[in-house]
Enzyme design. Structure first.
Site, short mmCIF file in Angstrom:
data_model
loop_
_atom_site.label_atom_id
_atom_site.label_comp_id
_atom_site.label_asym_id
_atom_site.label_seq_id
_atom_site.Cartn_x
_atom_site.Cartn_y
_atom_site.Cartn_z
N GLU A 1 3.88 -5.61 6.95
CA GLU A 1 2.96 -4.55 7.77
C GLU A 1 3.57 -4.54 9.22
O GLU A 1 3.40 -3.32 9.86
CB GLU A 1 1.65 -5.17 7.48
CG GLU A 1 1.10 -4.83 5.97
CD GLU A 1 1.27 -6.00 5.30
OE1 GLU A 1 2.02 -6.85 5.34
OE2 GLU A 1 0.59 -5.98 4.08
N GLY B 1 0.59 -5.21 0.84
CA GLY B 1 -0.41 -4.96 -0.37
C GLY B 1 -0.25 -5.79 -1.61
O GLY B 1 -0.91 -6.36 -2.42
N ALA C 1 0.87 -1.28 -0.04
CA ALA C 1 -0.02 0.10 0.05
C ALA C 1 0.77 1.10 -0.07
O ALA C 1 2.01 1.25 0.64
CB ALA C 1 -0.88 -0.17 1.22
N GLU D 1 -0.72 -9.10 -1.30
CA GLU D 1 -2.15 -9.51 -1.09
C GLU D 1 -2.69 -9.15 -2.69
O GLU D 1 -3.65 -10.25 -2.64
CB GLU D 1 -2.81 -8.55 -0.20
CG GLU D 1 -2.26 -8.81 1.22
CD GLU D 1 -2.66 -7.73 2.21
OE1 GLU D 1 -2.21 -6.69 1.98
OE2 GLU D 1 -3.38 -8.07 3.21
#
Ligand code: 3HC
Length: 675
Positions: free
Chosen positions: A125, A102, A63, A105
């Site tokens: 994270e 992310g 992210a 993911e």
């Protein structure tokens, strides 16, 4: 702004490419583009399968952290990954570089994952104080098992593609140079495969006791941190739930963590570390000096450790000692350290030989003539250092960088004995120098810009986190350590015990307290060596030969395995000293210990900033995180002070009669923060 996401067709395969330098972070424009591109692929009847790939050095590295704390623009990452997975045409993730957070993911949401062998995948994270918030805690246990998911998500270290493949996170390895072609071929191969493998639809299988065992094994490592505990709980609580419910629990955990102070602290450190490499007043494109060979003077613990950094990075080292025996001992220790690393499987035997092959031991200073950088690492005495630098000035080639590893001494004075003060600077490594990440790069008054910039770039090459410090006694780290140690000693005089002071520091999150640190470093360090002169409790201990761990006795007693226990003898020495000096006693609270040992450090940090000896408050935080084990979840001393509130810090200092730094007082009065 150009669209970071583009599409092109290769026959019946739609290739969706992201180009969002430097690391393809999944910011709003990337998410919107991906969403649009997948819809385009679904709407186009001629498309049978899709490939998601990235340009530049890496697949999505996560992210966009700069968006945290701001209103989220749609689609959010959790929505995006679900719609990728929901596609009824197969989507292949083509991975190179690092698929992190992310990014990992997104890959997990794709139906198939192909990666080049050099790629790494991970969920870092946790290092930002948060948890994987786009289905990672749900899809990873389903495709790779609970234990692998726990490892990846709670420790945050990425794994190489082959390991990811063995665990089921990667389906296939591509050729290192043929990712695009291999991914397209893969997509074509699976174009008609139905049902599509969707991670969220797989069941999670759990061995009984796995979560408790994992918590127990890692209790020490996770001590104090919120995120790993929350990640374990999320995976545990949702293992038997359907994806839709599990992901809701993940969302709640994510929101809780991201609002917390620990995540703010850890994100602060992420950016602080990167900011630290930027040097005020020096152009980013300054021409660097080539460093092809490094000289190290002194083959003791420091010199040996320093040399290993360069040898491990493939840079030849000439190491100088005065006596053959010391030289042999030093090179022997370097070899032993490498062999110990190899025995743990973290290095191949041939790499040990490779590193040792780059080492040239010598007794002659003259052999440093062809070095591009020479680092002096002898003992702390100005006379000795000046003598060495005078000699180096005569021996080294023009343009060579001359550095001292001094922890305290004046770099300007050292530079002044040479005819080339512009080439001189401090390179303060922390012990053990081959392990500790911090490097204080000390900028003398005359240090040239390119010398400083070369040192900072070199630090990155040897995997150090470098911080620029100005010349002052103890630079940034040790200067701030001083008031802490002084106050800790005064607290003993006034009624505290070493155990109490150390406990407060350990509970705060430090790896050890001031007295445990003294015992490790040596109680006799800096001692005047006159056993009849007892001016404080440290002198009294040193006079009795209680020099710390190396003597199995210091502020604590140590058994043969170096396990500490409280020392009745130390209690007597303290009592005796208090009586002799008639120091007034009072009950010392934990709060007083925090105020007197930690608030004083913040105050010293403010003075350092005020005097321009550190470039920015966040640099001070980096020094304490990487040099002294300050808990990352508290963000470093200056960030921590911000969270306590500067007004509270000022009040605490005043309560104990400390003079408050002007910068600290001004900021407190204006309601400002350091960071
Ligand atoms: N968001 C925003 N900026 C990022 C970023 C990210 N995820 N990752 C890196 N950057 C920026 C850095 O701040 C730096 O900026 P600067 O040049 O202005 O200082 C620039 O990109 C280059 O970064 P590095 O200097 O770190 O480059 P390296 O090549 O040394 O390392 C990397 C590359 C391994 C990808 C490293 O940058 C890294 O570890 N990045 C963070 C990865 C991460 O933590 N991802 C998880 C994010 S959280 C998340 O995904 C939540 C989700 O679960 C919902």
């Amino acid at each position: 702004m150009t669209d970071p996401i583009t599409t092109r067709k290769d026959g019946d395969v739609l290739i969706i490419t992201s180009n969002n330098p430097p690391v393809n972070a999944l910011g709003a424009a990337v998410r919107q583009g991906l969403d649009r591109a997948v819809k385009e692929g679904l709407a186009d009847d001629s498309v049978k399968a899709m490939v998601i790939t990235c340009e530049g050095k890496t697949f999505f590295a996560g992210a966009d952290i700069t968006e945290f704390g701001k209103p989220m623009q749609e689609p959010g990452l959790p929505t995006l990954v679900d719609s990728i997975e929901a596609s009824d045409k197969p989507i292949v993730a083509a991975i190179h570089g690092t698929a992190l957070g992310g990014g990992c993911e997104v890959a997990l949401a794709c139906h198939y994952r192909i990666a080049v062998p050099s790629a790494k995948l991970g969920l870092p994270e946790v290092k930002l104080g948060i948890l994987p918030g786009a289905g990672g805690t749900q899809r990873l246990p389903r495709v790779a098992g609970v234990e692998f998911a726990l490892e990846l998500a709670t420790k945050g270290d990425p794994v190489p593609a082959a390991k990811a493949q063995a665990a089921g996170l990667v389906d296939r390895l591509a050729g290192e140079d043929s990712l695009a072609a291999d991914a397209i071929a893969y997509a074509r191969e699976v174009a008609d495969a139905r049902p599509l493998p969707r991670a969220s639809e797989k069941p999670v299988s759990v061995e009984p006791g796995v979560f408790d065992a994992f918590r127990k094994t890692n209790a020490k490592r996770f001590r104090g941190y919120d995120a790993p505990a929350e990640i374990i709980s999320v995976i545990e609580e949702t293992a038997s739930l359907p994806y839709a419910e599990g992901v809701q629990r993940e969302r709640n955990g994510f929101m809780k963590l991201i609002m917390g102070v620990q995540s703010a602290a850890q994100r602060h450190i992420f950016f602080a570390e990167r900011k630290a490499s930027k040097i005020d007043g020096v152009a980013e494109d300054v021409q660097l000096r080539p460093i092809k060979r490094v000289g190290v003077i002194g083959a003791g613990t420091m010199g040996g450790g320093i040399s290993m950094n360069f040898l491990s990075a493939g840079i030849p080292v000439t190491i100088v000692e005065m006596q053959q025996e010391a030289l042999d001992r030093g090179t022997g220790t370097i070899r032993k350290n490498y062999e110990a690393t190899a025995a743990k499987g973290r290095m191949k035997p041939e790499q040990v030989e490779q590193a040792m092959g780059l080492l040239t031991p010598t007794l002659k200073m003259e052999d440093l003539a062809d070095c591009d950088l020479v680092i002096e690492a002898v003992y702390e005495e100005m006379g000795v250092k000046n003598d060495i630098f005078t000699k180096l000035d005569g021996i080294c080639k023009p343009g060579a960088i001359l550095a001292s590893n001094t922890s305290y001494l004046d770099i300007n004075e050292i530079a002044s004995v040479t005819g080339r003060p512009q080439d001189v600077l401090g390179l303060h490594f922390f012990s053990p120098a081959n392990v500790m990440k911090l490097l204080e790069v000390v900028r003398g008054d005359k240090t040239a810009d390119d010398v400083l910039a070369t040192a900072m770039a070199l630090a990155k090459k040897i995997r150090k986190v470098a911080v620029v410090a100005g010349v002052c006694y103890g630079f940034i780290g040790n200067r701030m350590l001083m008031p802490r140690q002084v106050e800790a000693m005064k607290l003993l005089h006034e009624g505290a015990t070493p155990e109490q002071v150390d406990r407060v520091h350990v509970e705060f999150g430090m790896p050890m307290g001031p007295f445990q640190m003294s015992d490790l470093a040596g109680v006799d360090i800096g001692w005047h060596r006159d056993p009849t002169r007892i001016e404080n409790i440290r002198d009294a201990l040193a006079a009795e030969g209680r020099w710390g761990q190396k003597k199995s006795a210091g502020f604590y007693d140590y058994d043969e395995n170096r396990r500490p226990s409280n020392s009745p003898r130390v209690a007597e020495i303290i009592e005796d000293f208090r009586k002799k000096t008639g120091t007034p006693q009072h009950e010392i609270t934990d709060e007083e210990i925090v105020e007197r040992t930690l608030y004083t450090m913040v105050n010293e940090g403010a003075l350092i900033l005020e005097e321009g000896k550190a470039q920015r408050a966040s640099d001070i935080d980096v020094v304490w995180i990487y040099g002294y084990g300050w808990p990352p979840y508290r963000g470093g001393p200056m960030f921590w002070a911000d969270t306590v509130g500067l007004k509270t810090i000022v009040a605490g200092l005043e309560k104990h009669g400390f003079p408050v730094a002007k910068l600290l007082r001004d900021k407190a009065e204006k309601g400002e923060r350091f960071n």
